[in-house]
Design a protein around this motif. Structure first.
Motif, PDB file in Angstrom:
ATOM      1  N   HIS A 260       1.246  -0.831   0.159  1.00  0.00           N
ATOM      2  CA  HIS A 260       0.109   0.154  -0.168  1.00  0.00           C
ATOM      3  C   HIS A 260       0.607   1.618  -0.047  1.00  0.00           C
ATOM      4  CE1 HIS A 260      -2.659   2.694   0.710  1.00  0.00           C
ATOM      5  NE2 HIS A 260      -3.675   1.829   0.831  1.00  0.00           N
ATOM      6  N   CYS A 297     -10.516   6.492  -2.356  1.00  0.00           N
ATOM      7  CA  CYS A 297      -9.548   5.983  -1.269  1.00  0.00           C
ATOM      8  C   CYS A 297      -9.448   7.438  -0.957  1.00  0.00           C
ATOM      9  CB  CYS A 297      -8.707   5.265  -2.551  1.00  0.00           C
ATOM     10  SG  CYS A 297      -7.755   5.173  -1.072  1.00  0.00           S
ATOM     11  N   HIS A 300      -6.652   9.016  -1.218  1.00  0.00           N
ATOM     12  CA  HIS A 300      -5.816  10.260  -3.014  1.00  0.00           C
ATOM     13  C   HIS A 300      -5.845  11.045  -2.307  1.00  0.00           C
ATOM     14  CE1 HIS A 300     -10.670  11.389  -3.607  1.00  0.00           C
ATOM     15  NE2 HIS A 300      -9.112  12.713  -3.974  1.00  0.00           N
ATOM     16  N   CYS A 303      -1.778  10.686  -2.273  1.00  0.00           N
ATOM     17  CA  CYS A 303      -1.547   9.610  -3.091  1.00  0.00           C
ATOM     18  C   CYS A 303      -0.986   9.584  -4.322  1.00  0.00           C
ATOM     19  CB  CYS A 303      -2.023   8.216  -3.399  1.00  0.00           C
ATOM     20  SG  CYS A 303      -1.368   6.542  -3.673  1.00  0.00           S
ATOM     21  N   CYS A 310      -9.326   5.638  -8.099  1.00  0.00           N
ATOM     22  CA  CYS A 310      -9.087   6.156  -6.629  1.00  0.00           C
ATOM     23  C   CYS A 310      -9.765   7.391  -5.979  1.00  0.00           C
ATOM     24  CB  CYS A 310      -7.327   6.589  -6.458  1.00  0.00           C
ATOM     25  SG  CYS A 310      -6.324   5.157  -7.580  1.00  0.00           S
ATOM     26  N   CYS A 328      -5.465  -0.887  -1.907  1.00  0.00           N
ATOM     27  CA  CYS A 328      -5.462  -0.626  -2.934  1.00  0.00           C
ATOM     28  C   CYS A 328      -5.148  -0.938  -4.825  1.00  0.00           C
ATOM     29  CB  CYS A 328      -3.514   0.293  -2.836  1.00  0.00           C
ATOM     30  SG  CYS A 328      -2.783   0.630  -4.089  1.00  0.00           S
ATOM     31  N   HIS A 329      -6.387   0.264  -5.254  1.00  0.00           N
ATOM     32  CA  HIS A 329      -6.330   0.460  -6.849  1.00  0.00           C
ATOM     33  C   HIS A 329      -4.848  -0.529  -7.366  1.00  0.00           C
ATOM     34  CE1 HIS A 329     -10.386   0.863  -6.185  1.00  0.00           C
ATOM     35  NE2 HIS A 329      -9.960   2.055  -6.039  1.00  0.00           N
ATOM     36  N   ALA A 330      -4.308   0.204  -6.920  1.00  0.00           N
ATOM     37  CA  ALA A 330      -2.632   0.282  -7.485  1.00  0.00           C
ATOM     38  C   ALA A 330      -2.204  -1.472  -7.596  1.00  0.00           C
ATOM     39  CB  ALA A 330      -1.608   1.405  -7.137  1.00  0.00           C
TER      40      ALA A 330
HETATM   41  S1  SF4 Z   1      -3.140   4.397  -5.739  1.00  0.00           S
HETATM   42 FE1  SF4 Z   1      -3.608   2.954  -3.819  1.00  0.00          FE
HETATM   43  S2  SF4 Z   1      -3.601   3.782  -2.248  1.00  0.00           S
HETATM   44 FE2  SF4 Z   1      -3.206   5.065  -3.914  1.00  0.00          FE
HETATM   45  S3  SF4 Z   1      -5.590   6.800  -3.538  1.00  0.00           S
HETATM   46 FE3  SF4 Z   1      -4.995   4.838  -5.424  1.00  0.00          FE
HETATM   47  S4  SF4 Z   1      -6.366   3.368  -4.490  1.00  0.00           S
HETATM   48 FE4  SF4 Z   1      -5.530   4.737  -2.958  1.00  0.00          FE
END
Ligand code: SF4
Ligand SMILES: Nc1ncnc2c1ncn2[C@@H]1O[C@H](COP(=O)(O)OP(=O)(O)OP(=O)(O)O)[C@@H](O)[C@H]1O
Ligand SMILES: [Mg+2]
Length: 345
Positions: A260, A297, A300, A303, A310, A328-330
């Motif tokens: 994360h 999220c 975001h 991030c 996100c 986490c989408h990433a």
């Molecule tokens: S990449 Fe992951 S931690 Fe970053 S905003 Fe998107 S979901 Fe949230």
């Protein structure tokens, strides 16, 4: 059907939330036409605490760590969700009731002075639960047990006649631990137990806690904002952000390969993982207001990997290859960089 708790877990928390009504008084709201204000301190979190192990919770100030501890101890009533201790639903049990169950869970607080009655001598502070809970029947038994507990936490049995102000900070935290041990708890909830102490004293208390855990086979929930302390104490680690668990799993996996971006940024703020030995720089950016968290999220706005998904869809916790879970989408989309450094140079 009541969900069963796995035999190797001592505590199971399911979808627990805590919302505080922080609205202004009714008349003010009416005159100024303001709506109610609800602060979500803990937002739908679930976790299990393995027996005899340390489940650590880490996160920045205000992320909801102490609220979780207070929910588990019955000091707050959950707004939703369930807590099971050894399979028994304790979600709505008031603190200390029923005593035989609440005996089995105790809490140690950050500030040992505030949690010890300054007008009582140590023999009464530690002796009171021994008498109240019927653990010792006679005065002689209480005296013997108080002296034994003082020795177990590295204090002198003769300290029983002193008042809390006659001790140093570290000694006072030893007293708090001795008092928590009176009922021989199976689960100890420790809310930042060493963050008010000097570095060298901090290590001594952490070592004592580890020794006592081995000796009495206790399970710990260990709350800290200090990753170095968490590295030393944890078996399982949960990373909290704005009331949510964003990553949870075996400590080694999370430290070796965090899944994360928030965990990664937290780790970048600890230059050297030695207990209490480093200056920390906070993660860049402001923690959002929990009364009006960002959509999607909640991390975001801070991030470096945030995209449109996100900003609109809240990610769910998913199992990763290393054995931990992260939300986490990433990570879901395989676009978490392999390198640790995330912050914009
Ligand atoms: S990449 Fe992951 S931690 Fe970053 S905003 Fe998107 S979901 Fe949230
Ligand atoms: N009794 C309460 N009434 C209203 N809001 C509360 C209450 N207790 C906590 N909060 C709010 O809930 C959020 C989480 O607070 P909590 O004390 O659990 O954070 P924390 O992670 O323990 O922080 P710290 O590291 O500073 O101790 C904060 O925004 C706090 O202001
Ligand atoms: Mg706290």
């Amino acid at each position: 059907m009541t969900p069963q708790i796995a035999p190797d877990d001592i505590l199971s928390v399911q979808n627990i939330s805590k919302r505080f009504d922080v609205s202004e008084p009714f008349l003010n709201r009416l005159i100024e036409r303001r709506p109610r204000r609800i602060l979500t301190a803990v937002n739908d979190i679930s976790f299990d605490v393995p027996r005899g192990k340390t489940f650590a919770v880490v996160g920045e100030s205000g992320c909801g760590k102490s609220t979780v501890a207070r929910l588990l101890m019955g000091l707050h009533t959950p707004s939703a969700g369930a807590i099971r201790f050894e399979g028994t639903d304790i979600t709505h049990m008031p603190p200390g009731n029923p005593p035989e169950l609440r005996h089995r869970m105790q809490m140690i607080f950050q500030d040992p002075y505030a949690s010890l009655n300054p007008r009582w001598r140590v023999r009464d502070i530690i002796g009171e639960p021994l008498k109240n809970f019927g653990i010792c029947k006679t005065r002689a038994e209480v005296t013997r047990e108080v002296e034994k507990l003082l020795s177990q936490v590295g204090l002198n049995p003769a300290d029983a006649k002193k008042f809390p102000h006659e001790f140093s900070g570290g000694q006072r935290q030893r007293l708090s631990i001795a008092r928590a041990l009176t009922t021989r708890p199976e689960l100890l909830i420790c809310d930042e137990p060493t963050s008010a102490l000097d570095v060298s004293v901090q290590s001594q208390i952490l070592n004592l806690m580890k020794d006592l855990q081995d000796e009495f086979n206790m399970s710990y929930i260990f709350i800290s904002h200090d990753l170095a302390v968490v590295w030393y104490m944890a078996d399982v680690l949960a990373v909290m952000y704005l009331g949510k668990i964003v990553e949870v799993g075996p400590k080694e996996q999370i430290f070796e390969n965090p899944q994360h971006p928030y965990t990664r940024l937290l780790m970048e703020t600890v230059p050297k993982l030695t207990v209490g030995g480093t200056e920390r720089t906070p993660v860049a950016g402001e923690v959002p207001n929990p009364i009006s968290p960002p959509p999607g999220c909640s991390f975001h706005p801070r991030c470096p990997l945030a995209n449109d998904t996100c900003r609109s869809v809240a990610p769910a916790l998913h199992l990763r290859a290393g054995g931990q879970k992260s939300a986490c989408h990433a990570a879901d989309e395989g676009r978490l960089p392999t390198w640790l450094r995330l912050a914009a140079e």
